[in-house]
Scaffold this active site. Sequence first.
Site, PDB file in Angstrom:
ATOM      1  CB  SER A   1      -2.971   5.280  -6.947  1.00  0.00           C
ATOM      2  OG  SER A   1      -1.901   3.986  -6.178  1.00  0.00           O
TER       3      SER A   1
ATOM      4  CG  LEU B   1       3.521   8.667  -1.572  1.00  0.00           C
ATOM      5  CD1 LEU B   1       4.407   8.765  -0.545  1.00  0.00           C
ATOM      6  CD2 LEU B   1       2.808  10.513  -1.678  1.00  0.00           C
TER       7      LEU B   1
ATOM      8  CG  ASP C   1       1.148   0.249  -9.547  1.00  0.00           C
ATOM      9  OD1 ASP C   1       0.071  -1.087  -9.042  1.00  0.00           O
ATOM     10  OD2 ASP C   1       1.198   1.142  -8.649  1.00  0.00           O
TER      11      ASP C   1
ATOM     12  CB  CYS D   1       6.407   4.988  -5.196  1.00  0.00           C
ATOM     13  SG  CYS D   1       6.882   6.999  -5.519  1.00  0.00           S
TER      14      CYS D   1
ATOM     15  CB  SER E   1       8.479   4.866   6.177  1.00  0.00           C
ATOM     16  OG  SER E   1       6.598   5.618   7.343  1.00  0.00           O
TER      17      SER E   1
ATOM     18  CE1 TYR F   1       5.775   0.873   5.018  1.00  0.00           C
ATOM     19  CE2 TYR F   1       5.411   2.173   7.008  1.00  0.00           C
ATOM     20  CZ  TYR F   1       5.416   2.224   5.626  1.00  0.00           C
ATOM     21  OH  TYR F   1       4.908   3.153   5.406  1.00  0.00           O
TER      22      TYR F   1
ATOM     23  CE  LYS G   1       8.076   1.161   3.180  1.00  0.00           C
ATOM     24  NZ  LYS G   1       8.244   2.082   1.553  1.00  0.00           N
TER      25      LYS G   1
ATOM     26  CG  PHE H   1       2.423  12.063   2.073  1.00  0.00           C
ATOM     27  CD1 PHE H   1       2.253  13.278   0.831  1.00  0.00           C
ATOM     28  CD2 PHE H   1       3.403  12.768   3.526  1.00  0.00           C
ATOM     29  CE1 PHE H   1       3.723  14.115   1.154  1.00  0.00           C
ATOM     30  CE2 PHE H   1       4.375  12.643   2.984  1.00  0.00           C
ATOM     31  CZ  PHE H   1       4.815  14.187   1.878  1.00  0.00           C
TER      32      PHE H   1
ATOM     33  CB  THR I   1      -1.262   7.668  -0.046  1.00  0.00           C
ATOM     34  OG1 THR I   1      -1.502   7.361   1.079  1.00  0.00           O
ATOM     35  CG2 THR I   1      -0.111   8.104   0.027  1.00  0.00           C
TER      36      THR I   1
END
Length: 261
Positions: A16, A18, A37, A85, A154, A167, A171, A200, A202
Site C-alpha cells: 500500500s 508509498l 509486506d 518503505c 520522514s 518515530y 527516522k 502524503f 497514505t
Amino acid sequence: MKLDSTIAAVVTGAASGLGAATARALAEQGVKVAIFDLQEEKGEAIAREIGGTFCKVNVTDDASVDAAFAKARAAHGQERILVNCAGTANAIKTVSRDKETGEIRTFPMDAFKFIIELNLIGTFRCIARSAAGMLTLDPLDEFGERGAIVNTASVAAEDGQIGQAAYSASKGGVVGMTLPIARDLMNEGIRVNTILPGIFETPLMKALPEKAQVALAASVPFPKRLGKPEEYAKMALFMIETGYMNGEDVRLDGAIRMPPR
C-alpha cells in the site's frame, strides 16, 4: 542505472501507500519487482497487478527477511534495487500527566523499542541482506555500479512533533546512517539515498476525518495539498536512475516545516 526487464527490485512495505506506488512505477519500466509486506491479501493483489512476486515478510525478524529474499531471488534473480518503505508510527509523549487523576505516565519502553526495531533496524536489516547479494553481481558500467538503495525517513527526522519521540528517533537514525552506509559500499558500486516525505496521501492519512485532511493540506506552503504516492515514486526512481546521486537525504514536502503539534 537504466531500468528495464533485466533489472530486479525489492520494495518493502509495498502492499500500500508509498511502497505500492514505487512498485508500480518500477514495473512500468519493465523491472521485475518483489513485494515485501505483512499484508498478504493486499500484497498478492499488487503482485498480480504488476506481474511481480509477493513475499510475506516481517522486517523485524532475521529468518523472515532471509526467506523473503530467497523467494524473491528464486523468482527474479538477484535484485539490483532495494526501496525500503516498511514502517509505522505511534504518538506517545515522553511523560504525560492524566488531566483528571494527575497520574504521571512514562513512554512504554516496549512501544519505543518496537518503532526502532521496525523503522530503523528493519531498514538496516534489509539493506545489509540486499547489499550482500548485490556484491555477487557483475558491474553494469565502467564505473562499477552494481545496485541502488533508497530508504524512507520522514520530515519528522528533522522537525518531529509532540508525541513523536520514538518515530523521530527511528527516522533520524535512517537519515544518520545514509552517508556511512554509502561510504561502506562505495568500493562495491552500490549507491544509497534517503527520501524524507512530508504529509502524503497514505492509508493512514486517508483514515483521518476529511476536515483533518483539509487542515493538513492547508498547512503545506506550496502546493497546498497532500503529497501523492506517485510523487514519492518519481523521486525514488530519480535516485535510482541518476548515477551521481549518492549519500543524500532529500526532503519531499512542499516546503513544510512541522509545528510542535
